[in-house]
Design a protein around this motif. Structure first.
Motif, mmCIF file in Angstrom:
data_model
loop_
_atom_site.group_PDB
_atom_site.id
_atom_site.type_symbol
_atom_site.label_atom_id
_atom_site.label_comp_id
_atom_site.label_asym_id
_atom_site.label_seq_id
_atom_site.Cartn_x
_atom_site.Cartn_y
_atom_site.Cartn_z
ATOM 1 N N LEU A 263 -6.085 11.408 -2.714
ATOM 2 C CA LEU A 263 -4.930 12.255 -2.433
ATOM 3 C C LEU A 263 -3.890 12.197 -3.552
ATOM 4 C CD1 LEU A 263 -6.196 12.233 0.460
ATOM 5 C CD2 LEU A 263 -3.845 12.372 1.317
ATOM 6 N N ASP A 264 -4.127 11.328 -4.560
ATOM 7 C CA ASP A 264 -3.174 11.157 -5.663
ATOM 8 C C ASP A 264 -1.776 10.940 -5.095
ATOM 9 O OD1 ASP A 264 -2.334 10.981 -8.302
ATOM 10 O OD2 ASP A 264 -1.966 13.131 -8.467
ATOM 11 N N LEU A 265 -1.676 9.979 -4.169
ATOM 12 C CA LEU A 265 -0.473 9.847 -3.347
ATOM 13 C C LEU A 265 0.673 9.132 -4.047
ATOM 14 C CD1 LEU A 265 0.483 10.412 -0.389
ATOM 15 C CD2 LEU A 265 -0.028 8.016 0.051
ATOM 16 N N MET A 266 0.360 8.132 -4.871
ATOM 17 C CA MET A 266 1.434 7.329 -5.465
ATOM 18 C C MET A 266 0.991 6.782 -6.809
ATOM 19 S SD MET A 266 1.255 3.812 -3.157
ATOM 20 C CE MET A 266 1.704 4.637 -1.637
ATOM 21 N N ARG A 267 1.927 6.212 -7.526
ATOM 22 C CA ARG A 267 1.644 5.603 -8.809
ATOM 23 C C ARG A 267 1.659 4.073 -8.666
ATOM 24 N NH1 ARG A 267 0.375 9.957 -8.902
ATOM 25 N NH2 ARG A 267 1.016 11.691 -10.257
ATOM 26 N N LEU A 268 1.243 3.412 -9.718
ATOM 27 C CA LEU A 268 1.124 1.961 -9.680
ATOM 28 C C LEU A 268 2.442 1.287 -9.317
ATOM 29 C CD1 LEU A 268 -0.653 -0.528 -10.180
ATOM 30 C CD2 LEU A 268 -0.027 -0.377 -12.604
ATOM 31 N N ARG A 269 3.551 1.827 -9.801
ATOM 32 C CA ARG A 269 4.867 1.251 -9.500
ATOM 33 C C ARG A 269 5.112 1.168 -8.009
ATOM 34 N NH1 ARG A 269 8.564 -0.284 -7.381
ATOM 35 N NH2 ARG A 269 10.761 -0.413 -8.014
ATOM 36 N N ALA A 270 4.689 2.177 -7.250
ATOM 37 C CA ALA A 270 4.919 2.198 -5.804
ATOM 38 C C ALA A 270 3.843 1.438 -5.037
ATOM 39 C CB ALA A 270 4.981 3.642 -5.303
ATOM 40 N N PHE A 271 2.653 1.330 -5.617
ATOM 41 C CA PHE A 271 1.524 0.778 -4.880
ATOM 42 C C PHE A 271 1.736 -0.680 -4.480
ATOM 43 C CE2 PHE A 271 -2.644 -1.443 -5.069
ATOM 44 C CZ PHE A 271 -3.196 -0.902 -3.916
ATOM 45 N N GLY A 272 2.087 -1.529 -5.432
ATOM 46 C CA GLY A 272 2.254 -2.953 -5.125
ATOM 47 C C GLY A 272 3.263 -3.207 -4.028
ATOM 48 N N PRO A 273 4.499 -2.681 -4.151
ATOM 49 C CA PRO A 273 5.467 -2.878 -3.070
ATOM 50 C C PRO A 273 5.004 -2.303 -1.734
ATOM 51 C CG PRO A 273 6.588 -2.217 -5.080
ATOM 52 C CD PRO A 273 5.126 -2.086 -5.353
ATOM 53 N N ALA A 274 4.266 -1.180 -1.772
ATOM 54 C CA ALA A 274 3.779 -0.600 -0.518
ATOM 55 C C ALA A 274 2.772 -1.519 0.158
ATOM 56 C CB ALA A 274 3.163 0.777 -0.777
ATOM 57 N N VAL A 275 1.890 -2.138 -0.624
ATOM 58 C CA VAL A 275 0.940 -3.097 -0.054
ATOM 59 C C VAL A 275 1.685 -4.284 0.535
ATOM 60 C CG1 VAL A 275 -0.935 -4.705 -0.576
ATOM 61 C CG2 VAL A 275 -0.959 -2.410 -1.562
ATOM 62 N N HIS A 276 2.628 -4.835 -0.219
ATOM 63 C CA HIS A 276 3.419 -5.959 0.296
ATOM 64 C C HIS A 276 4.113 -5.583 1.599
ATOM 65 C CE1 HIS A 276 3.067 -9.103 -2.703
ATOM 66 N NE2 HIS A 276 3.252 -8.230 -3.684
ATOM 67 N N GLY A 277 4.727 -4.408 1.642
ATOM 68 C CA GLY A 277 5.429 -3.986 2.848
ATOM 69 C C GLY A 277 4.500 -3.828 4.033
ATOM 70 N N PHE A 278 3.311 -3.268 3.787
ATOM 71 C CA PHE A 278 2.329 -3.091 4.858
ATOM 72 C C PHE A 278 1.920 -4.449 5.425
ATOM 73 C CE2 PHE A 278 -1.630 -1.721 6.832
ATOM 74 C CZ PHE A 278 -1.364 -0.405 7.214
ATOM 75 N N LEU A 279 1.612 -5.387 4.529
ATOM 76 C CA LEU A 279 1.201 -6.715 4.982
ATOM 77 C C LEU A 279 2.360 -7.460 5.646
ATOM 78 C CD1 LEU A 279 -0.995 -7.841 1.947
ATOM 79 C CD2 LEU A 279 -1.744 -6.800 4.102
ATOM 80 N N ASP A 280 3.566 -7.314 5.104
ATOM 81 C CA ASP A 280 4.732 -7.957 5.722
ATOM 82 C C ASP A 280 4.911 -7.489 7.160
ATOM 83 O OD1 ASP A 280 5.335 -9.368 3.428
ATOM 84 O OD2 ASP A 280 6.941 -8.012 2.775
ATOM 85 N N THR A 281 4.763 -6.187 7.384
ATOM 86 C CA THR A 281 4.951 -5.646 8.732
ATOM 87 C C THR A 281 3.906 -6.198 9.687
ATOM 88 O OG1 THR A 281 5.957 -3.624 7.870
ATOM 89 C CG2 THR A 281 5.064 -3.531 10.104
ATOM 90 N N ILE A 282 2.649 -6.233 9.260
ATOM 91 C CA ILE A 282 1.609 -6.813 10.108
ATOM 92 C C ILE A 282 1.939 -8.268 10.427
ATOM 93 C CG2 ILE A 282 -0.818 -7.510 10.198
ATOM 94 C CD1 ILE A 282 -1.472 -5.025 8.527
ATOM 95 N N ARG A 283 2.380 -8.998 9.409
ATOM 96 C CA ARG A 283 2.697 -10.415 9.604
ATOM 97 C C ARG A 283 3.895 -10.617 10.548
ATOM 98 N NH1 ARG A 283 -1.472 -12.859 9.515
ATOM 99 N NH2 ARG A 283 -2.356 -13.862 7.658
ATOM 100 N N ASP A 284 4.765 -9.633 10.666
ATOM 101 C CA ASP A 284 5.878 -9.746 11.620
ATOM 102 C C ASP A 284 5.366 -9.951 13.041
ATOM 103 O OD1 ASP A 284 7.800 -9.469 9.667
ATOM 104 O OD2 ASP A 284 8.118 -7.325 10.020
ATOM 105 N N GLY A 285 4.218 -9.361 13.367
ATOM 106 C CA GLY A 285 3.666 -9.503 14.711
ATOM 107 C C GLY A 285 2.524 -10.477 14.804
ATOM 108 N N HIS A 286 1.932 -10.810 13.668
ATOM 109 C CA HIS A 286 0.759 -11.690 13.641
ATOM 110 C C HIS A 286 0.921 -12.698 12.504
ATOM 111 C CE1 HIS A 286 -1.438 -8.919 16.351
ATOM 112 N NE2 HIS A 286 -0.896 -7.947 15.634
ATOM 113 N N PRO A 287 1.844 -13.632 12.642
ATOM 114 C CA PRO A 287 2.177 -14.510 11.507
ATOM 115 C C PRO A 287 1.058 -15.422 11.047
ATOM 116 C CG PRO A 287 3.303 -15.206 13.510
ATOM 117 C CD PRO A 287 2.707 -13.874 13.812
ATOM 118 N N ALA A 288 0.128 -15.786 11.925
ATOM 119 C CA ALA A 288 -0.920 -16.735 11.535
ATOM 120 C C ALA A 288 -2.328 -16.228 11.843
ATOM 121 C CB ALA A 288 -0.703 -18.072 12.229
ATOM 122 N N THR A 289 -2.459 -14.948 12.164
ATOM 123 C CA THR A 289 -3.772 -14.371 12.451
ATOM 124 C C THR A 289 -4.569 -14.218 11.162
ATOM 125 O OG1 THR A 289 -2.861 -13.141 14.321
ATOM 126 C CG2 THR A 289 -4.942 -12.348 13.423
#
Length: 404
Positions: A248-274
């Protein structure tokens, strides 16, 4: 198999369709016809009006009815929505698969229903309503047993009525639950049936219950998907990231890393040790070193074949455009760095599931999606690598985070 003749249908039992009988859906919507399983909750759906997302999240990949019964015959009335593409061959009817105590015991389809026709050149669509139909399974053993009816993974399915020739009772979830998110490959594109999509195969081999958030064309690091995963009970979680971001050519490298971190951070908010597994893309030659966007091959479409091409320029990687190679490197780095503080975070290179040697033997038929044989290969390899001894989801312990 006991083939006792079912009694006259006047004596059959109609069981109300409720959440107690369904697994794999995050929400159930009451409609004018019955019950529509959703794989994203209403709050998430309200935050994105993309018709592609609306279509795929309502396709019940991994969703199944589960109940105990002595019934020898089962009927399920549904209203399917069939999907076709202008210029492409008609798609086959969706497949319903019935399991008895975990073993295959029948397959069927529902004809008719609504139709959605999509023009692959303009992405305009035409919707035409239809009528419900019935899939029937009979000749089932007359003993007490657990019955599962897996709904078509690629066909929106409104549940209208469940009829049996003996009483039905709900079954409590047992064992671990695996929550998985990915693209159309995880959704099950081109698989032979709902129990043959690779996550379903891996779940069966791993002995776990599946909640499949494989969303065709929609694995885009959307925050609402991360929040849905955060709020969904699960013992094991995986996210397969990459191919949709490129095609989809959705984003560039600058946005990708923070987006991955944010996605994982959100999951970890509900599943801290899963146990949380990040899976990079399987091999896809058209996008390994060439950015998106991806597009239908119109020349192939003119001959009735569906194929995809990459339309980007490899030189654009220098400006931050994403390719699968770039994404794999970034995901490995992100997991490696986060794992220093998160011992339950793991990484799997998708080429371990399907790589160059596999492509020589089992090429992607449309340049993008695996066929039925490759779904089986991926599912078996995932089960061995992840659920097997020393794997991220091995029962009885947590393996060391990947160091690659």
């Amino acid at each position: 198999m006991d083939t006792t003749t079912a009694p006259d249908r006047d004596d059959w039992i109609t069981t109300p369709l409720t959440a107690a009988l369904l697994r794999g859906a995050l929400e159930l919507e009451r409609t004018g016809h019955g019950l529509l399983p959703h794989r994203l909750p209403a709050r998430a759906r309200a935050q994105c009006t993309d018709p592609q997302l609306a279509m795929v999240e309502s396709q019940p990949s991994g969703v199944r009815l589960v109940f105990r019964t002595r019934a020898t015959a089962v009927e399920l009335d549904t209203l399917p929505t069939k999907r076709n593409y202008t210029g492409a061959p008609p798609r086959p009817d969706g497949v319903y698969e019935l399991l008895v105590d975990g073993r295959p015991a029948g397959r069927g389809s529902v004809t008719g229903g609504n139709t959605l026709t999509i023009d692959m050149e303009t992405w305009a669509s035409d919707y035409r309503p239809g009528e419900p139909g019935t899939v029937r399974f009979d000749g089932l053993p007359g003993r007490a047993k657990t019955v599962e009816i897996w709904l078509p993974h690629n066909e929106t399915t409104e549940l209208v009525a469940l009829r049996t020739d003996a009483p039905v009772e709900a079954v409590a979830e047992r064992g671990r639950v695996w929550l998985h998110h990915g693209s159309s490959i995880s959704h099950g594109s081109e698989a032979a049936g709902p129990t043959s999509i690779w996550p379903a195969l891996a779940a069966s081999l791993g002995g776990v219950g599946l909640v499949n958030l494989g969303l065709g064309g929609s694995a885009l690091l959307d925050p609402f998907t991360a929040r849905a995963m955060r709020d969904t009970p699960a013992d094991l979680i995986s996210v397969k990231i990459g191919i949709n971001l490129v095609n989809l050519d959705l984003m560039r490298l600058r946005a990708f890393g923070p987006a991955v971190h944010g996605f994982l951070d959100t999951i970890r908010d509900g599943h801290p040790a899963t146990p949380l597994l990040v899976v990079s893309p399987i091999l896809c030659p058209i996008h390994e070193d060439t950015p998106g966007p991806g597009a239908p091959d119109l020349e192939a479409l003119s001959t009735g074949r569906v194929r995809f091409v990459a339309t980007g320029d490899p030189a654009e990687r220098a400006a931050g455009k994403l390719t699968l190679g770039v994404i794999r490197e970034e995901l490995a780095r992100i997991v490696r760095e986060r794992a220093a503080d998160d011992p339950h975070l793991h990484h799997l290179d998708g080429r371990e599931l399907y790589g160059p040697a596999d492509h020589e033997r089992l090429p992607l038929p449309d340049n993008l999606h695996p066929d039925a044989a490759t779904h089986r290969l991926i599912g078996e390899r995932f089960a061995t690598a992840v659920f097997g001894e020393g794997g991220a989801f091995a029962e009885g312990g947590t393996s060391s985070p990947s160091a690659d």
